[in-house]
Write an enzyme that holds these catalytic residues in place. Structure first.
Site, PDB file in Angstrom:
ATOM      1  N   LEU A 249       0.938  -1.264  -0.106  1.00 53.09           N
ATOM      2  CA  LEU A 249       0.087   0.138  -0.065  1.00 53.09           C
ATOM      3  C   LEU A 249       0.917   1.268  -0.140  1.00 53.09           C
ATOM      4  O   LEU A 249       1.330   1.702   1.246  1.00 53.09           O
ATOM      5  CB  LEU A 249      -0.910   0.084   0.993  1.00 53.09           C
ATOM      6  CG  LEU A 249      -1.969  -1.168   1.404  1.00 53.09           C
ATOM      7  CD1 LEU A 249      -3.047  -0.946   2.392  1.00 53.09           C
ATOM      8  CD2 LEU A 249      -2.616  -1.129   0.113  1.00 53.09           C
ATOM      9  N   HIS A 250       1.011   1.941  -1.332  1.00 55.16           N
ATOM     10  CA  HIS A 250       1.920   2.957  -1.357  1.00 55.16           C
ATOM     11  C   HIS A 250       1.166   4.000  -1.830  1.00 55.16           C
ATOM     12  O   HIS A 250      -0.050   3.795  -1.608  1.00 55.16           O
ATOM     13  CB  HIS A 250       3.204   2.889  -2.225  1.00 55.16           C
ATOM     14  CG  HIS A 250       2.897   2.297  -3.307  1.00 55.16           C
ATOM     15  ND1 HIS A 250       2.800   3.266  -4.536  1.00 55.16           N
ATOM     16  CD2 HIS A 250       2.933   1.131  -4.203  1.00 55.16           C
ATOM     17  CE1 HIS A 250       2.551   2.644  -5.614  1.00 55.16           C
ATOM     18  NE2 HIS A 250       2.630   1.293  -5.472  1.00 55.16           N
ATOM     19  N   LEU A 251       1.524   4.969  -2.295  1.00 52.37           N
ATOM     20  CA  LEU A 251       0.647   6.315  -2.798  1.00 52.37           C
ATOM     21  C   LEU A 251      -0.298   6.244  -3.785  1.00 52.37           C
ATOM     22  O   LEU A 251      -1.517   6.349  -3.419  1.00 52.37           O
ATOM     23  CB  LEU A 251       1.858   7.331  -3.185  1.00 52.37           C
ATOM     24  CG  LEU A 251       1.112   8.596  -3.453  1.00 52.37           C
ATOM     25  CD1 LEU A 251       0.594   9.293  -2.277  1.00 52.37           C
ATOM     26  CD2 LEU A 251       2.115   9.643  -4.102  1.00 52.37           C
TER      27      LEU A 251
END
Lengths: 584, 112
Positions: free
Chosen positions: B37-39
């Site tokens: 779960l990144h940007l």
């Protein structure tokens, strides 16, 4: 002259005067506010947020229109970030409770969050701190009331040098004047790097601290192929870069002349010149430049610049695009050569941080380590093979058992496809890279089990001479013209000739004209080079006889110093091109 | 906050005899996209829940994050393979939960 090495993220070579972008152009003086001004300051902050969002929306539209939706999505994410309720609440809290100015509050909160990201273990998340930087700058700019949008107004060519460029700064660069850029920080998976590639301007990032050594205005060369930046280059370096710029200019003319014809030496021996590619669309560049097929398709780039693992369909579609560009020509697909210098973000967990990655789990070893990923790729290759002349090649083979294991996986995959009644071709030629000295030493044995060899000079040199090709400190030990390299290539070429299998050279070495006569003299009849080099290499071959090439190879193999060989080969190729020009 | 261990939805409805939709839904999801779960994934989550008139929380063990905040969710440090619990509370919770679950299942449609 100052040479810096960084990470090449967007190819091409350019030179122009330097324009240094300041580290921080935004200054503000007010740190606190009066208690009765809280409402007004909150209003000012909210206005800045909404102005920033409007600006990001413009960037998103521009990037989508100019570069594609994938790039627009980066700014869509920025937009959500700008509206993050917790971030906004934290800033407003500081304004209301601490009576801080919105400027100070924005800077404090966003820099704190950026540091939090930088502290995370995952390097992929770390690089996202730049995205927060971008937001901070946007908010501060709008708070300052100077809605200048800070577009660089340029009237002549420059090369941008900066500590860092944010994605929005990068997307707004005008390729008409910005010939290249180079930054002190940044990594290959940053959004900035991705956008540079889409804009097609050469870029090098991660150079380390160097801006204090630049005053601005001096000429800079950015080599986005090799990852080098040369500040205030000397005459020789400048000439070399001008030459590559010039050859780019005259290429259209030469392309037309060369593109239709296959390549023969002056004494009518057929030499096939193929192109090396990383991305499917480059196949077209190769064809336009007269490539007679793809000699090396580096499929690991399917894994770069993306967040998820490519699916079998992703592989298949990519191979289909290439084979449709060359429906009746050979297309050599090299299976994943990941690891060492090429570790995609999604696979960081696979590669432990050993100090010697070049000798660690990389390339075919990764594929044999995780056979599911390998099978996915092989399935796609066999399926795409029905559409043309696809050949598969295994990289970094170091022992016969390793080759046999890879071949047995390929057989398994073919059986699976047969069972599942999926259209495919099982009998495609299987080849291997010869790039580990052990494979070269055992070349006669390997030649009985593969349909072709491809000599990868980059790794062969680094492993034979024990010199890391990316380490500037040992650059002088990494020498293409070393007699040991010549002998190794000769040995492999002879083993291939004896077994009557094809042998191609596909490393950077064969894109260098000086080595071409030598290779031909050693009996090599196939070269695979970077697309840009194809016209030049073909031109050279046309001016060469196999007799002359053989003489050059014999003379070179009698020399025992790399320097001597290098100078000799350079002299020969100069003579050849000089007579060639007279003829035309 | 205790973490649900069941694999299916744990739907709680405090008034059993009224056939309205449940107001609190909790489900386990698995982070399947390779970079976690990144940007970009977080922004897709934020966009999905933005208009929802209620609360949406993500739990990783005992750590929780407000799904409307990208920064909060990023800091869960949810890499590929992380199990999370989503908790949605409010009107239309089931429907929102389905959309969130779909996002995770589609691996956030990254890089298509």
């Amino acid at each position: 002259m100052l040479v810096k090495r960084g990470i090449a993220v967007s190819p091409g070579v350019a030179s122009a005067p330097a324009l240094v972008l300041g580290r921080d152009l935004l200054q503000f003086s007010r740190k606190s506010i009066r208690p009765d001004a809280v409402d007004r300051e909150i209003g000012r902050f909210r206005q800045a947020v909404s102005d920033t969002c409007a600006e990001i929306a413009t960037h998103a539209d521009e990037a989508s229109a100019r570069l594609g939706d994938k790039y627009g999505a980066i700014f869509q994410a920025h937009m959500e970030l700008a509206q993050d309720p917790l971030l906004l609440a934290e800033v407003e809290q500081l304004i209301v409770k601490q009576l801080w100015s919105p400027e100070l509050a924005v800077q404090t909160v966003l820099q704190k969050q950026a540091r939090t990201l930088e502290a995370l273990d995952n390097p992929y998340l770390k690089e996202r701190a730049v995205d927060l930087n971008d937001l901070e700058r946007g908010l501060l700019r709008h708070l300052s009331g100077k809605d200048t949008n800070q577009s660089l107004v340029l009237t002549e060519p420059v090369i941008i040098l900066a500590h860092n460029l944010t994605p929005s700064q990068t997307a707004r660069l005008d390729p008409k004047f910005v010939k290249a850029f180079a930054t002190e920080v940044g990594g290959p998976t940053s959004h900035t790097a991705i956008l540079a590639g889409a804009l097609e301007i050469p870029a090098v990032v991660g150079l380390g601290s160097f801006l204090h050594q630049v005053s601005g205005g001096e000429v800079v060369i950015v080599d986005g192929d090799e990852g080098n930046v040369i500040i205030a280059p000397d005459e020789a370096a400048l000439k070399a870069s001008e030459k590559s710029a010039r050859s780019q200019k005259s290429k259209d003319l030469r392309l037309k002349k060369l593109s239709e014809k296959d390549c023969y030496t002056a004494d009518n021996v057929r030499i096939a010149v193929y192109g090396n590619i990383e991305f499917p669309h480059e196949a077209l560049h190769c064809r336009e430049r007269g490539a007679e097929g793809i000699g090396l398709y580096r499929t690991e780039f399917l894994y770069m610049n993306r967040e998820d693992e490519p699916s079998e369909e992703d592989h298949y579609n990519a191979y289909l695009e290439v084979v449709q560009t060359f429906p009746d020509r050979p297309v050599v697909i090299r299976t994943l050569d990941l690891g060492a210098d090429k570790v995609p973000g999604m696979m960081e967990s696979v590669f432990s941080d050993f100090t010697n990655p070049e000798l660690g789990l990389r390339s075919i070893r990764v594929s044999l380590h995780d056979k599911e990923r390998f099978k996915k790729q092989l399935r796609a290759i066999l399926r795409a093979a029905v559409h043309g002349d696809i050949r598969v090649m295994f990289p970094l083979i170091s022992s016969l058992s390793e080759l046999r294991e890879a071949k047995s996986v390929l057989r398994d995959v073919a059986e699976d496809l047969l069972e599942e009644q999926i259209t495919h071709r099982a009998d495609i030629p299987v080849g291997m890279m010869v790039e580990v000295p052990s494979a070269a030493l055992m070349a006669s044995e390997f030649a009985k089990e593969v349909s072709f060899f491809s000599i990868g000079t980059n790794d062969l040199i680094q492993y034979t001479l024990a010199a890391d090709r990316s380490d500037p400190a040992v650059a002088r030990y990494y020498n293409s013209a070393d007699p040991a390299i010549l002998r190794t290539i000769k040995m492999v070429a002879e083993a291939a000739a004896k077994a009557k299998i094809g042998v191609t050279i596909c490393g950077q070495m064969c894109s260098d004209p000086r080595f071409v006569p030598l290779f031909l003299g050693l009996g090599i009849e196939r070269l695979s080079v970077t697309p840009q080099a194809i016209p030049e290499i073909k031109d050279l071959i046309r001016h060469l006889t196999t007799r002359k090439a053989w003489e050059i190879a014999v003379q070179a193999s009698e020399m025992d110093l790399a320097r001597e060989i290098d100078q000799f080969l350079l002299g020969e190729v100069k003579k050849m091109l000089a007579t060639g020009d007279e003829e035309e | 906050m205790p973490v649900a261990t069941g694999s299916d939805s744990l739907e709680m409805n405090n008034s059993n005899h009224i056939p309205t939709e449940p107001s609190l839904v909790r489900r386990e999801v698995l982070v399947k996209n390779a970079n976690g779960l990144h940007l970009l994934p977080c922004s897709l989550i934020a966009r999905t829940v933005k208009e929802f008139d209620g609360t949406v929380k993500l739990f990783r063990g005992s750590q929780s994050a407000n799904a409307k905040s990208i920064m909060d969710v990023i800091q869960l440090g949810a890499v590929c393979g992380t199990e999370l619990v989503i908790e949605v509370e409010g009107h239309g919770a089931s429907e929102l939960m389905d959309r969130l679950e779909q996002l995770f299942a589609d691996e956030f449609m990254t890089d298509r």
